[in-house]
Design an enzyme around this catalytic site. Sequence first.
Site: not given
Ligand code: BG6
Length: 458
Positions: A165, A363
């Site tokens: 990202e 993800e």
């Molecule tokens: C993604 C990232 O943007 O979302 C992760 O690659 C992150 O590192 C995940 O933890 C979830 O977002 P958040 O802000 O709820 O932890």
Amino acid sequence: MIKFKDNFYFGSASSATQSEGAWNEEGKGKNIWDYWYETERFRFHNEIGPYEASTFYKNYKEDIKLLKETGHNSFRFSISWSRLVPDGFGEINKKAVEFYNNVIDEMLINDIEPFINLFHFDMPMCMQELGGWENREVVEHYANFAKICFENFGDRVKRWFTFNEPIVHVECGYLLGYHYPYKVDPKGAVQVAYHTSLASALAIKNYKELNQKGKIGIILNLSPCYPRSENKWDLKASFIANLFANKSFLDPAVKGCFSEELIEIIKKHELMPNYIKEDLDIIANNTVDYLGVNYYQPRRVAARASLPNLEAPFMPEYYYDYYVMPGRKINPHRGWEIFEKGIYDIALNIRDNYGNIEWLITENGMGVEGEEKFLVDGIIQDDYRIDFYKDHLRWLHKGIEQGSNCIGYHVWTFIDNWSWLNAYKNRYGLVSLDLNTQKRTIKKSGKWYKELSEKKGF
Ligand code: BG6
């Protein structure tokens, strides 16, 4: 039944800063998160910082056993630059080489294919002191760090990613004041974005030169943009939002060039970065072999209702307002819209506009606050998470049926981990973590995930 191919990747993703712990042990240098937490704790949710990450550094063996028990045939983790090369460039930390070797070997013994990412928001502090991604010299140091990784681990690791990202460190670090160095500097942001694309291309170049016969790509958080209506001004708003949110990194990564329309806007606002022709050639000649896509939420936009403040620093929102669609499904804990079809739209966009390049979901997940209330007989009954995955997998499957070249699905995340802005408020894991004892317990979703992976469907 929704059925995926036998060789479909099922797994999850993590990142070094969020999972390793041992932030100052065995030779690791500081990264921006360690430094920032040391100096400004009040900026962290409940003042819990990266020091309290989920101890993968010490517990990797137990954790890899849990990967197996939750059906992983693949797993993405990141290498911490500041652990492997504590001064940013120069001497390699032998303890770090040993650690990452152990992790890789342990995964392979368990038939779990490692996917390694080289940068997950974690700039070494000494590199940040040189100006971070604003400085062309740091780009070179990063490319060398990447080379060190390939040389040490590339004999066994065949799936690499240059960045996770990249738009996040641009927006959060240089426009929004969310991540260190929390500047609000649009020109700096454009320079950082451009240097990041260049850094990715240079790492790819280094990888190809070593001829290790694996694949290298980049992970982008794609948010399909949807206009409020078919009104031409809404359509224009959505078109421009897409330039910034998606095409900014997709185009250079896959096509080797930047979108003309985006360049026009950047020029109009006098934000062009410093660049040289030779570097543009590096970007043009070193595109990715495959793509990782993180998908959480769509971006709904409308034509702006008011004039932008011409004296304020430039933001992409100069061109659009966010549109809150009535009736939208939302994850109230994170405040993000849940729109499963977005994954299908991404699949078709890659098929139709990006040469149907090989890709996977790197993800997708749902962070939930107060999960203890779903505890029954010691196990978190997270049916909502299973439904979330199923609903996304149905749309992903539809995209694959229609010819999109998607090879896998990784969730965020494996064990509840520390998060940049929310610490442990929202839990995402297939496995729960007791913060007091570090005890790990597989959730209902973790058991379901094993079944999914064994049956290759549901
Ligand atoms: C993604 C990232 O943007 O979302 C992760 O690659 C992150 O590192 C995940 O933890 C979830 O977002 P958040 O802000 O709820 O932890």
